[in-house]
Design a protein around this motif. Structure first.
Motif, PDB file in Angstrom:
ATOM      1  N   THR A 131      25.680 -42.436  44.191  1.00 15.96           N
ATOM      2  CA  THR A 131      27.063 -42.896  44.073  1.00 15.96           C
ATOM      3  C   THR A 131      27.511 -43.460  45.409  1.00 15.96           C
ATOM      4  OG1 THR A 131      27.526 -41.169  42.448  1.00 15.96           O
ATOM      5  CG2 THR A 131      29.420 -42.222  43.470  1.00 15.96           C
ATOM      6  N   VAL A 132      28.135 -44.637  45.387  1.00  8.55           N
ATOM      7  CA  VAL A 132      28.648 -45.266  46.606  1.00  8.55           C
ATOM      8  C   VAL A 132      30.127 -45.567  46.402  1.00  8.55           C
ATOM      9  CG1 VAL A 132      28.465 -47.202  48.212  1.00  8.55           C
ATOM     10  CG2 VAL A 132      26.398 -46.256  47.150  1.00  8.55           C
ATOM     11  N   ASN A 133      30.965 -44.992  47.269  1.00  8.65           N
ATOM     12  CA  ASN A 133      32.417 -45.180  47.203  1.00  8.65           C
ATOM     13  C   ASN A 133      32.977 -44.825  45.818  1.00  8.65           C
ATOM     14  OD1 ASN A 133      32.506 -46.063  49.888  1.00  8.65           O
ATOM     15  ND2 ASN A 133      32.053 -48.171  49.285  1.00  8.65           N
ATOM     16  N   GLY A 134      32.451 -43.739  45.244  1.00 13.47           N
ATOM     17  CA  GLY A 134      32.952 -43.254  43.975  1.00 13.47           C
ATOM     18  C   GLY A 134      32.387 -43.948  42.755  1.00 13.47           C
ATOM     19  N   GLN A 135      31.565 -44.966  42.933  1.00 12.98           N
ATOM     20  CA  GLN A 135      30.985 -45.691  41.801  1.00 12.98           C
ATOM     21  C   GLN A 135      29.513 -45.335  41.651  1.00 12.98           C
ATOM     22  OE1 GLN A 135      31.709 -49.885  42.289  1.00 12.98           O
ATOM     23  NE2 GLN A 135      33.839 -49.722  41.639  1.00 12.98           N
ATOM     24  N   LYS A 136      29.157 -44.870  40.458  1.00 10.56           N
ATOM     25  CA  LYS A 136      27.766 -44.526  40.196  1.00 10.56           C
ATOM     26  C   LYS A 136      26.928 -45.794  40.126  1.00 10.56           C
ATOM     27  CE  LYS A 136      26.471 -43.051  36.110  1.00 10.56           C
ATOM     28  NZ  LYS A 136      26.279 -42.179  34.928  1.00 10.56           N
ATOM     29  N   ILE A 137      25.831 -45.807  40.871  1.00 13.90           N
ATOM     30  CA  ILE A 137      24.935 -46.961  40.875  1.00 13.90           C
ATOM     31  C   ILE A 137      24.097 -46.926  39.599  1.00 13.90           C
ATOM     32  CG2 ILE A 137      23.083 -48.142  42.102  1.00 13.90           C
ATOM     33  CD1 ILE A 137      25.813 -48.105  43.541  1.00 13.90           C
ATOM     34  N   SER A 138      24.202 -47.983  38.819  1.00 14.91           N
ATOM     35  CA  SER A 138      23.537 -47.999  37.516  1.00 14.91           C
ATOM     36  C   SER A 138      22.034 -48.169  37.678  1.00 14.91           C
ATOM     37  CB  SER A 138      24.086 -49.144  36.653  1.00 14.91           C
ATOM     38  OG  SER A 138      23.778 -50.400  37.221  1.00 14.91           O
ATOM     39  N   LYS A 139      21.302 -47.540  36.785  1.00 14.33           N
ATOM     40  CA  LYS A 139      19.861 -47.703  36.756  1.00 14.33           C
ATOM     41  C   LYS A 139      19.380 -47.650  35.311  1.00 14.33           C
ATOM     42  CE  LYS A 139      18.761 -42.825  37.735  1.00 14.33           C
ATOM     43  NZ  LYS A 139      18.013 -41.907  38.627  1.00 14.33           N
ATOM     44  N   GLU A 140      18.451 -48.543  34.990  1.00 16.11           N
ATOM     45  CA  GLU A 140      17.937 -48.671  33.634  1.00 16.11           C
ATOM     46  C   GLU A 140      16.523 -48.116  33.562  1.00 16.11           C
ATOM     47  OE1 GLU A 140      16.506 -52.282  30.621  1.00 16.11           O
ATOM     48  OE2 GLU A 140      17.578 -52.719  32.480  1.00 16.11           O
ATOM     49  N   PHE A 141      16.296 -47.195  32.627  1.00 12.21           N
ATOM     50  CA  PHE A 141      14.968 -46.613  32.453  1.00 12.21           C
ATOM     51  C   PHE A 141      13.996 -47.681  31.955  1.00 12.21           C
ATOM     52  CE2 PHE A 141      11.797 -44.697  29.618  1.00 12.21           C
ATOM     53  CZ  PHE A 141      11.157 -43.845  30.508  1.00 12.21           C
ATOM     54  N   LEU A 142      12.824 -47.752  32.607  1.00  8.51           N
ATOM     55  CA  LEU A 142      11.805 -48.714  32.216  1.00  8.51           C
ATOM     56  C   LEU A 142      10.563 -48.061  31.634  1.00  8.51           C
ATOM     57  CD1 LEU A 142      11.925 -51.232  35.218  1.00  8.51           C
ATOM     58  CD2 LEU A 142      13.094 -51.399  33.016  1.00  8.51           C
ATOM     59  N   ALA A 143      10.073 -47.003  32.270  1.00  5.85           N
ATOM     60  CA  ALA A 143       8.830 -46.392  31.801  1.00  5.85           C
ATOM     61  C   ALA A 143       8.588 -45.063  32.486  1.00  5.85           C
ATOM     62  CB  ALA A 143       7.650 -47.326  32.062  1.00  5.85           C
ATOM     63  N   LYS A 144       7.764 -44.246  31.839  1.00  4.46           N
ATOM     64  CA  LYS A 144       7.246 -43.034  32.450  1.00  4.46           C
ATOM     65  C   LYS A 144       5.806 -43.310  32.846  1.00  4.46           C
ATOM     66  CE  LYS A 144       6.163 -38.169  31.589  1.00  4.46           C
ATOM     67  NZ  LYS A 144       6.230 -37.038  30.622  1.00  4.46           N
ATOM     68  N   LEU A 145       5.498 -43.124  34.138  1.00  2.58           N
ATOM     69  CA  LEU A 145       4.169 -43.440  34.635  1.00  2.58           C
ATOM     70  C   LEU A 145       3.338 -42.173  34.768  1.00  2.58           C
ATOM     71  CD1 LEU A 145       5.035 -46.050  37.419  1.00  2.58           C
ATOM     72  CD2 LEU A 145       4.576 -46.435  34.998  1.00  2.58           C
ATOM     73  N   PRO A 146       2.158 -42.135  34.170  1.00  4.77           N
ATOM     74  CA  PRO A 146       1.283 -40.968  34.320  1.00  4.77           C
ATOM     75  C   PRO A 146       0.661 -40.902  35.700  1.00  4.77           C
ATOM     76  CG  PRO A 146       0.179 -42.687  33.075  1.00  4.77           C
ATOM     77  CD  PRO A 146       1.593 -43.159  33.284  1.00  4.77           C
ATOM     78  N   VAL A 147       0.046 -39.782  36.002  1.00  3.97           N
ATOM     79  CA  VAL A 147      -0.571 -39.570  37.310  1.00  3.97           C
ATOM     80  C   VAL A 147      -1.584 -40.662  37.624  1.00  3.97           C
ATOM     81  CG1 VAL A 147      -2.027 -38.021  38.676  1.00  3.97           C
ATOM     82  CG2 VAL A 147      -0.219 -37.089  37.223  1.00  3.97           C
ATOM     83  N   SER A 148      -2.353 -41.087  36.654  1.00  2.00           N
ATOM     84  CA  SER A 148      -3.424 -42.054  36.897  1.00  2.00           C
ATOM     85  C   SER A 148      -2.912 -43.397  37.378  1.00  2.00           C
ATOM     86  CB  SER A 148      -4.245 -42.266  35.620  1.00  2.00           C
ATOM     87  OG  SER A 148      -3.413 -42.748  34.572  1.00  2.00           O
TER      88      SER A 148
END
Length: 274
Positions: free
Chosen positions: A164-181
């Motif tokens: 959060t910057v200056n009270g505004q949550k920074i948006s983020k869009e889920f793209l993928a779950k990456l496995p260990v490999s």
């Protein structure tokens, strides 16, 4: 202590420059006088090495001053135009990989004196979302690279993997779950696209506890920086703010990737840094 190449290059520039000036004042007039007394056909047949011997220029003066021009060009380019760096850690994954060779614009944040890093000609100022190279505040001989998150006066918060910057949550869009490999950090992570004041870039979040949560107010003349590999980055959350005088420039281009000495360099990921 780190290997301060900038300081070493500055010393080399000064030493070779002193010898170059000394030669121009003491031995250049002698060479000129010797050549002036020669017949034109003889003068044209004498190379530079022979000219040095005719004027009895000491060999060590000849050797040291001969490096001045090339060192001056390298020193000028690295100090005021563009400087190359190699990425040593995974703190900026997935934006920058270990072994990436990058270019840093040295003019973006003002024309600065080498070594001292004092601004002598202001240009533009760092902006939120920039990928910046700076001198590590706790050891200025080390160069760090992070993403600029907080400007002077900003209120920055990081809790439960939410920025959060200056009270505004920074948006983020889920793209993928990456496995260990597929993850160089050898742990599963989630890949997100973050929008930081209009600058869109990818970040990693791990599934473990968020390290060093907190709230910070950025002092005047300082910046708050974070790695894009949010749960695997030692940044302003741990060691504090970056003073403006420590800023070196904005990273803008990846020009080579080379994992190690025995691997084959690659240019397939070359491009502008988001």
């Amino acid at each position: 202590m780190g290997f301060d190449f900038e300081l070493i290059l500055a010393i080399a520039f000064l030493v070779t420059g002193v010898f170059w000036v000394y030669d121009r004042i003491v031995y250049f007039p002698k060479r000129k006088a010797v050549l002036a007394n020669m017949a034109p056909e003889t003068r044209s047949a004498i190379n530079k090495d022979a000219q040095q011997r005719l004027a009895e220029t000491p060999k060590f003066v000849v050797e040291v001053k001969s490096y001045f021009i090339i060192i001056a060009v390298i020193f000028g380019l690295r100090s005021f135009v563009v400087e190359p760096f190699q990425i040593p850690s995974g703190s900026m994954l997935p934006t920058l990989k270990i072994g990436d060779f990058i270019l840093v614009n040295k003019f973006d944040y003002g024309l600065r004196l080498p070594v001292l890093n004092t601004t002598i000609i202001p240009t533009t100022v760092p902006e939120r979302g920039d990928v910046v190279v700076f001198k590590y505040p706790r050891d200025p001989s080390l160069n760090y690279i992070k993403r600029l998150v907080g400007l002077p006066g900003d209120k920055v918060s990081y809790h439960d993997k939410i920025l959060t910057v200056n009270g505004q949550k920074i948006s983020k869009e889920f793209l993928a779950k990456l496995p260990v490999s597929l993850n160089p950090d050898q742990e599963p992570v989630e890949l997100f696209k973050e929008n930081l004041s209009g600058v869109q870039h990818n970040i990693y979040n791990s599934f473990r506890f968020t390290p060093h949560e907190g709230d910070w107010v950025v002092p005047e003349g300082h910046y708050f920086v974070m790695g894009d590999n949010r749960d695997n980055s030692a940044d302003s959350r741990f060691w504090g703010f970056v003073p403006d005088e420590n800023m070196k420039g904005r990273a803008f281009y990846v020009w080579l990737h080379w994992d190690d000495f025995f691997s084959i360099p690659s240019i397939k990921n070359n491009g502008l840094i988001e």
